[in-house]
Design a protein around this motif. Structure first.
Motif, short mmCIF file in Angstrom:
data_model
loop_
_atom_site.label_atom_id
_atom_site.label_comp_id
_atom_site.label_asym_id
_atom_site.label_seq_id
_atom_site.Cartn_x
_atom_site.Cartn_y
_atom_site.Cartn_z
N ASP A 35 34.14 -11.94 22.67
CA ASP A 35 34.92 -13.16 22.44
C ASP A 35 34.01 -14.36 22.15
O ASP A 35 34.35 -15.22 21.33
N THR A 36 32.87 -14.42 22.85
CA THR A 36 31.95 -15.53 22.61
C THR A 36 31.42 -15.50 21.18
O THR A 36 31.40 -16.53 20.49
N LEU A 37 30.99 -14.35 20.73
CA LEU A 37 30.47 -14.24 19.37
C LEU A 37 31.55 -14.51 18.33
O LEU A 37 31.27 -15.11 17.28
N GLU A 38 32.77 -14.11 18.63
CA GLU A 38 33.88 -14.41 17.72
C GLU A 38 34.15 -15.91 17.65
O GLU A 38 34.46 -16.45 16.59
N LEU A 39 34.05 -16.59 18.79
CA LEU A 39 34.19 -18.04 18.81
C LEU A 39 33.12 -18.69 17.92
O LEU A 39 33.41 -19.59 17.12
N LEU A 40 31.89 -18.25 18.06
CA LEU A 40 30.81 -18.81 17.25
C LEU A 40 31.03 -18.54 15.77
O LEU A 40 30.82 -19.42 14.92
N ARG A 41 31.46 -17.33 15.44
CA ARG A 41 31.70 -17.00 14.03
C ARG A 41 32.85 -17.85 13.47
O ARG A 41 32.75 -18.35 12.34
N ARG A 42 33.90 -17.99 14.24
CA ARG A 42 35.07 -18.76 13.77
C ARG A 42 34.71 -20.21 13.49
O ARG A 42 35.18 -20.80 12.53
N ALA B 97 18.84 -27.10 11.95
CA ALA B 97 19.96 -26.96 12.87
C ALA B 97 19.87 -28.01 13.97
O ALA B 97 18.79 -28.46 14.34
N VAL B 98 21.04 -28.38 14.49
CA VAL B 98 21.11 -29.20 15.70
C VAL B 98 21.36 -28.23 16.84
O VAL B 98 22.40 -27.56 16.88
N LEU B 99 20.40 -28.14 17.74
CA LEU B 99 20.43 -27.13 18.80
C LEU B 99 21.11 -27.65 20.05
O LEU B 99 20.63 -28.59 20.68
N PHE B 100 22.21 -27.02 20.43
CA PHE B 100 22.91 -27.33 21.67
C PHE B 100 22.54 -26.28 22.70
O PHE B 100 23.07 -25.17 22.70
N GLN B 101 21.61 -26.65 23.57
CA GLN B 101 21.22 -25.76 24.67
C GLN B 101 22.06 -26.18 25.88
O GLN B 101 21.76 -27.14 26.56
N PHE B 102 23.14 -25.45 26.11
CA PHE B 102 24.10 -25.86 27.13
C PHE B 102 23.58 -25.65 28.53
O PHE B 102 22.76 -24.76 28.79
N ALA B 103 24.05 -26.50 29.43
CA ALA B 103 23.60 -26.46 30.83
C ALA B 103 23.89 -25.10 31.46
O ALA B 103 24.88 -24.45 31.11
N PRO B 104 23.05 -24.66 32.39
CA PRO B 104 23.23 -23.34 33.00
C PRO B 104 24.52 -23.23 33.81
O PRO B 104 24.96 -22.11 34.09
N TRP B 105 25.11 -24.35 34.19
CA TRP B 105 26.37 -24.28 34.95
C TRP B 105 27.61 -24.36 34.04
O TRP B 105 28.72 -24.32 34.54
N LEU B 106 27.40 -24.44 32.72
CA LEU B 106 28.54 -24.38 31.81
C LEU B 106 28.92 -22.91 31.63
O LEU B 106 28.22 -22.15 30.96
N MET B 107 30.03 -22.53 32.24
CA MET B 107 30.42 -21.13 32.26
C MET B 107 31.45 -20.81 31.18
O MET B 107 32.17 -21.70 30.70
N CYS B 108 31.50 -19.55 30.81
CA CYS B 108 32.52 -19.08 29.89
C CYS B 108 33.87 -19.16 30.57
O CYS B 108 34.06 -18.68 31.68
N GLY C 168 34.63 -24.42 29.66
CA GLY C 168 33.42 -24.21 28.87
C GLY C 168 33.74 -24.05 27.39
O GLY C 168 33.09 -24.65 26.53
N ASN C 169 34.73 -23.25 27.08
CA ASN C 169 35.12 -23.05 25.68
C ASN C 169 35.57 -24.36 25.04
O ASN C 169 35.25 -24.63 23.88
N ALA C 170 36.30 -25.17 25.80
CA ALA C 170 36.79 -26.44 25.27
C ALA C 170 35.63 -27.36 24.91
O ALA C 170 35.67 -28.08 23.90
N HIS C 171 34.59 -27.34 25.74
CA HIS C 171 33.44 -28.21 25.45
C HIS C 171 32.69 -27.72 24.21
O HIS C 171 32.26 -28.54 23.39
N VAL C 172 32.52 -26.42 24.08
CA VAL C 172 31.88 -25.89 22.88
C VAL C 172 32.69 -26.26 21.64
O VAL C 172 32.13 -26.69 20.61
N GLU C 173 34.00 -26.13 21.72
CA GLU C 173 34.88 -26.50 20.60
C GLU C 173 34.75 -27.98 20.28
O GLU C 173 34.73 -28.37 19.10
N GLU C 174 34.67 -28.83 21.31
CA GLU C 174 34.54 -30.27 21.06
C GLU C 174 33.24 -30.58 20.35
O GLU C 174 33.21 -31.39 19.41
N CYS C 175 32.16 -29.96 20.78
CA CYS C 175 30.87 -30.18 20.12
C CYS C 175 30.94 -29.74 18.66
O CYS C 175 30.40 -30.42 17.77
N ALA C 176 31.61 -28.63 18.40
CA ALA C 176 31.76 -28.16 17.02
C ALA C 176 32.57 -29.16 16.20
O ALA C 176 32.24 -29.44 15.03
#
Length: 297
Positions: free
Chosen positions: A185-192, A137-148, A152-160
């Motif tokens: 919602d977070t887990l659903e985003l990851l599953r999707r 796996a490529v592990l994305f350990q996001f910064a502690p100031w990246l909030m839901c 934040g969601n847009a950045h996770v989507e971009e990385c995906a």
């Protein structure tokens, strides 16, 4: 159940200095990796967080490890929203980023065309491992100031989107992602997006961490990272680096207790990766060996 255990890194200075893990004749980078790979089936590359990885190094890692060895790669810090010094970037990319007058760069500071090249270069560096079947796996350990939230969601989507050909694991550090309000919602985003939810073990009493949820979001892989359980070290003030928070030696009883949930999630996935991030001296390696014995592997 296929459960692979290993540690975060194999070249930590304190690990080498303690002289308890490597034989006396393991004095080169090649010798140390070959020995590590004779003891464990999995390792997490943490150097790729501090500086961009290279295809040349990836090719060396392929040559120095058995055919069934697996590397999890920690994503470069600029990509996960962390502050980044120019010196850690390839020279051509660093020169293409306008001066900000500040010591650190952030993802938002990088022009779009330079980001395209950065992501391309990053993926290229992983290809020798992927072609050899050794990239986990490529592990994305996001910064502690990246909030839901929308940003934040847009950045996770971009990385995906940028890494859609790879298995991407996501570790959140901000508690907002997995709190009672947002966890579903977070887990659903990851599953999707078929992203792997990283299950963390960390001090229970601290607030500057994401919640521990034993959930699976990708049927191909479950990912568990153990950071230690010392709340005082986790929030120590005045420490020169964050490494001290991971100075923790798990007891055999603690490892026996955590083996149960690990077995449970492993029944829901094809593979399970367990990484010990308590990387001071040989703690991670000793704890990984003990857990392997408990699990019967």
């Amino acid at each position: 159940m296929k459960i692979l255990c290993g540690s975060a890194g194999w070249t930590d200075k304190t690990l080498i200095a303690c002289k308890r893990f490597y034989p006396a004749d393991c004095r080169t980078a090649e010798a140390r990796l070959r020995f590590y790979a004779s003891q464990f089936p999995l390792v997490e590359v943490d150097s790729s967080y501090y500086g961009m990885p290279s295809a040349a190094n990836s090719a060396l890692w392929v040559d120095r490890t058995p055919a069934d060895f697996t590397f999890d790669i920690k994503a470069f810090r600029l990509l996960t929203g962390h502050q980044t010094v120019r010196e850690s970037l390839p020279k051509d990319i660093a020169m293409a980023i306008p001066e900000t007058g500040k010591k650190n760069l952030y993802y938002r500071d990088v022009p779009a065309e330079v980001l395209d090249e950065l992501w391309r270069s990053y993926r290229e560096a992983l290809e020798p491992l992927r072609n050899a079947g050794k990239l986990g796996a490529v592990l994305f350990q996001f910064a502690p100031w990246l909030m839901c939230g929308p940003k934040g969601n847009a950045h996770v989507e971009e990385c995906a989107d940028r890494m859609q050909e790879y298995t991407v694991a996501v570790e959140f550090r901000n508690e907002s992602w997995l709190n009672d309000r947002h966890a579903f919602d977070t887990l659903e985003l990851l599953r999707r997006r078929k992203l792997v939810h990283v299950i963390i073990d960390a001090p229970e009493t601290v607030t500057n961490r994401a919640h521990t949820l034993w959930q699976v979001t990708n049927p191909e892989l479950a990912f568990v990272r153990l950071h230690g359980r010392d709340a005082e070290k986790w929030n120590a003030t005045g420490a020169p680096t964050a490494a001290g928070r991971f100075d923790y030696d798990y007891s055999d009883n603690e490892l026996a207790q955590i083996s149960g949930p690990i077995r449970d999630v492993s029944r829901r996935t094809a593979k399970t990766h367990v990484i010990f991030n308590n990387c001071r001296e040989d703690q991670g390696q000793r704890n990984a060996r003990t857990l392997m014995k408990i699990l019967g592997r």
